[in-house]
Enzyme design. Structure first.
Site, mmCIF file in Angstrom:
data_model
loop_
_atom_site.group_PDB
_atom_site.id
_atom_site.type_symbol
_atom_site.label_atom_id
_atom_site.label_comp_id
_atom_site.label_asym_id
_atom_site.label_seq_id
_atom_site.Cartn_x
_atom_site.Cartn_y
_atom_site.Cartn_z
ATOM 1 N N CYS A 107 -4.378 24.393 24.454
ATOM 2 C CA CYS A 107 -5.212 23.259 24.868
ATOM 3 C C CYS A 107 -5.866 23.521 26.225
ATOM 4 C CB CYS A 107 -4.372 21.989 24.934
ATOM 5 S SG CYS A 107 -3.758 21.426 23.331
ATOM 6 N N CYS A 151 -11.057 15.619 24.223
ATOM 7 C CA CYS A 151 -9.953 15.136 23.379
ATOM 8 C C CYS A 151 -8.645 14.942 24.133
ATOM 9 C CB CYS A 151 -9.736 16.070 22.193
ATOM 10 S SG CYS A 151 -8.741 17.530 22.560
ATOM 11 N N ASP A 204 1.650 1.398 18.856
ATOM 12 C CA ASP A 204 1.936 0.857 17.530
ATOM 13 C C ASP A 204 2.664 1.861 16.644
ATOM 14 O OD1 ASP A 204 1.849 -1.143 15.587
ATOM 15 O OD2 ASP A 204 0.004 -0.356 14.712
ATOM 16 N N TYR A 254 0.517 4.186 1.095
ATOM 17 C CA TYR A 254 0.569 5.036 2.283
ATOM 18 C C TYR A 254 1.038 4.318 3.543
ATOM 19 C CZ TYR A 254 -4.218 3.099 2.826
ATOM 20 O OH TYR A 254 -5.317 2.278 2.928
ATOM 21 N N CYS A 255 1.456 3.073 3.450
ATOM 22 C CA CYS A 255 1.827 2.302 4.637
ATOM 23 C C CYS A 255 3.038 2.916 5.346
ATOM 24 C CB CYS A 255 2.130 0.857 4.272
ATOM 25 S SG CYS A 255 2.554 -0.177 5.697
ATOM 26 N N CYS A 277 -7.832 5.154 22.438
ATOM 27 C CA CYS A 277 -6.833 5.741 23.335
ATOM 28 C C CYS A 277 -6.573 7.208 23.012
ATOM 29 C CB CYS A 277 -5.534 4.953 23.287
ATOM 30 S SG CYS A 277 -4.835 4.752 21.636
ATOM 31 N N CYS A 280 0.839 -1.196 0.000
ATOM 32 C CA CYS A 280 0.000 0.000 0.000
ATOM 33 C C CYS A 280 0.879 1.252 0.000
ATOM 34 C CB CYS A 280 -0.910 0.009 1.221
ATOM 35 S SG CYS A 280 -2.048 -1.405 1.283
#
Length: 398
Positions: free
Chosen positions: A331, A340, A291, A38-39, A269, A36
């Site tokens: 923030c 968020c 990840d 965009y991987c 998460c 792919c």
């Protein structure tokens, strides 16, 4: 390449360590049978295993993983498999997984398995396993053929849509529960209605949209990366399509916001206060906190030599979790901070390698929250009011 605060090489954090609630297991690491465009997994300079052509979890490592994690996580144990392409580990690998879970599981223990796949290798034999043990299968599908085949190609440069559609038919025919993971890229970000109707035509009732944001070494957007404004419009238009079907159709982003409004911990998460709900287990037993940050800088340990309580208490885990709190002053003044929690560290870090930057999609989230929060708040209040004995019902399938 380091990421923000430099982690301590060893040592354990002080106090009670947040439990590791689930595992994301990569039985063949980042290896895949597709190419792919965009991987982000392959050919990363920071990939600890980039020079290894063969990466496959051994059965000894698998058994150690199942044995130790079932003991640590009792009474609820969540195993999620991803890649690369996890089915490259082979069906016998996953059959042994289930046998190990039967062997080491204890009375009253709840064990759930899920798998994210490009679906190229799925056949009836895979479906038999998934159905018998109630696996949840996520299929990567970016939309209709012309959209999907823009970036999701074989190593020979050919489209994969037709193969994926045949596998979806096989999964449906064999009554396997499936969800769709759709990467939102330049190929489909301006087509929210087309995407939504396409997925509905397939009978899909749960979609996870993943916005694509990858950058070169100078912080410039790569060609397939979408802008915050594009993603904001996409979310707003998708919300209008979804709202009339909200009781029968699930979209993860909206589900997660509803969970936050209900006082629950969201399934994603991204909306947590800190990044410590799950860990990644690589093919060789190495453990990482996220990840997107599988690199030696953030390695927490290895399941062969470290116990789960030791891994959970590693100072690096505390430091990684705290990166989410390194937010900008904007923030702290934002009306949406309680939802968020300053966004995803990956999207804060990616453009300029700083955890202290704003989430790249900050403006997109603001656009979406302004539109979706008022109706979602009313809907959540209605659901909670109808719930007997003040028990908050789950707003998400996770």
């Amino acid at each position: 390449m380091g990421h923000g605060l430099k982690p301590s090489i060893s040592g354990e954090g002080q106090g009670t360590a947040p439990r590791i609630h689930s595992l994301l297991i990569k039985p063949v690491s980042a290896l895949c049978n597709l190419d792919c465009a965009y991987c982000f997994y392959l050919q990363r300079d920071a990939d600890p295993y980039k020079d290894l052509l063969s990466r496959r979890m051994s059965l000894d490592t698998l058994e150690r993983l199942v044995d130790t994690y079932l003991f640590y996580s009792y009474p609820t144990s969540l195993f999620a498999f991803q890649g690369g392409e996890p089915t490259l580990a082979g069906l016998p690998f996953f059959e042994r997984l289930v046998e190990f879970q039967k062997q080491y599981g204890r009375f009253g223990q709840s064990i759930s398995n899920s798998l994210q796949t490009n679906a190229i290798l799925i056949d009836k034999n895979w479906c038999d396993l998934f159905r018998e043990y109630n696996w949840l299968v996520g299929v990567s599908l970016d939309g209709p053929e012309d959209v999907h085949d823009t970036y999701r190609l074989t190593k020979q440069g050919q489209g994969t849509w037709r193969k994926v559609m045949r596998s979806i038919e096989t999964l449906n025919r064999n009554r396997v529960e499936l969800n769709v993971l759709c990467v939102v890229s330049e190929a489909n970000v301006e087509k929210p209605a087309e995407l939504y109707r396409f997925f509905r035509s397939l009978g899909v009732n749960y979609i996870q949209y993943i916005p694509l944001a990858e950058f070169d070494s100078q912080g410039n957007r790569l060609p397939y990366t979408i802008t915050p404004e594009q993603y904001g419009r996409f979310l707003c238009q998708t919300f209008d399509l979804w709202w009339p079907e909200r009781r029968t159709m699930r979209i993860r982003f909206f589900d997660n916001v509803a969970e936050a409004l209900a006082g629950q911990k969201p399934g994603s998460c991204t909306l947590h206060e800190t990044c410590d709900s799950y860990v990644v287990v690589e093919y060789n037993g190495d453990v990482f906190p996220c990840d997107f940050f599988v690199e030696n800088t953030w390695k927490l340990g290895n399941i062969i030599i470290d116990s789960w309580p030791e891994i959970a208490r590693r100072q690096r885990r505390y430091q990684f979790a705290s990166n989410k709190t390194l937010r900008r002053t904007e923030c702290d003044a934002c009306e949406f901070l309680s939802i968020c929690h300053a966004g995803c560290p990956k999207f804060r870090y990616a453009p300029n390698q700083r955890f202290t930057d704003l989430d790249y999609f900050c403006e997109a989230y603001k656009m979406a929250y302004k539109k979706i929060l008022p109706p979602l708040k009313k809907e959540v209040e209605k659901i909670l009011a109808q719930t007997a004995s003040n028990q908050i019902e789950s707003l998400s399938p996770y």
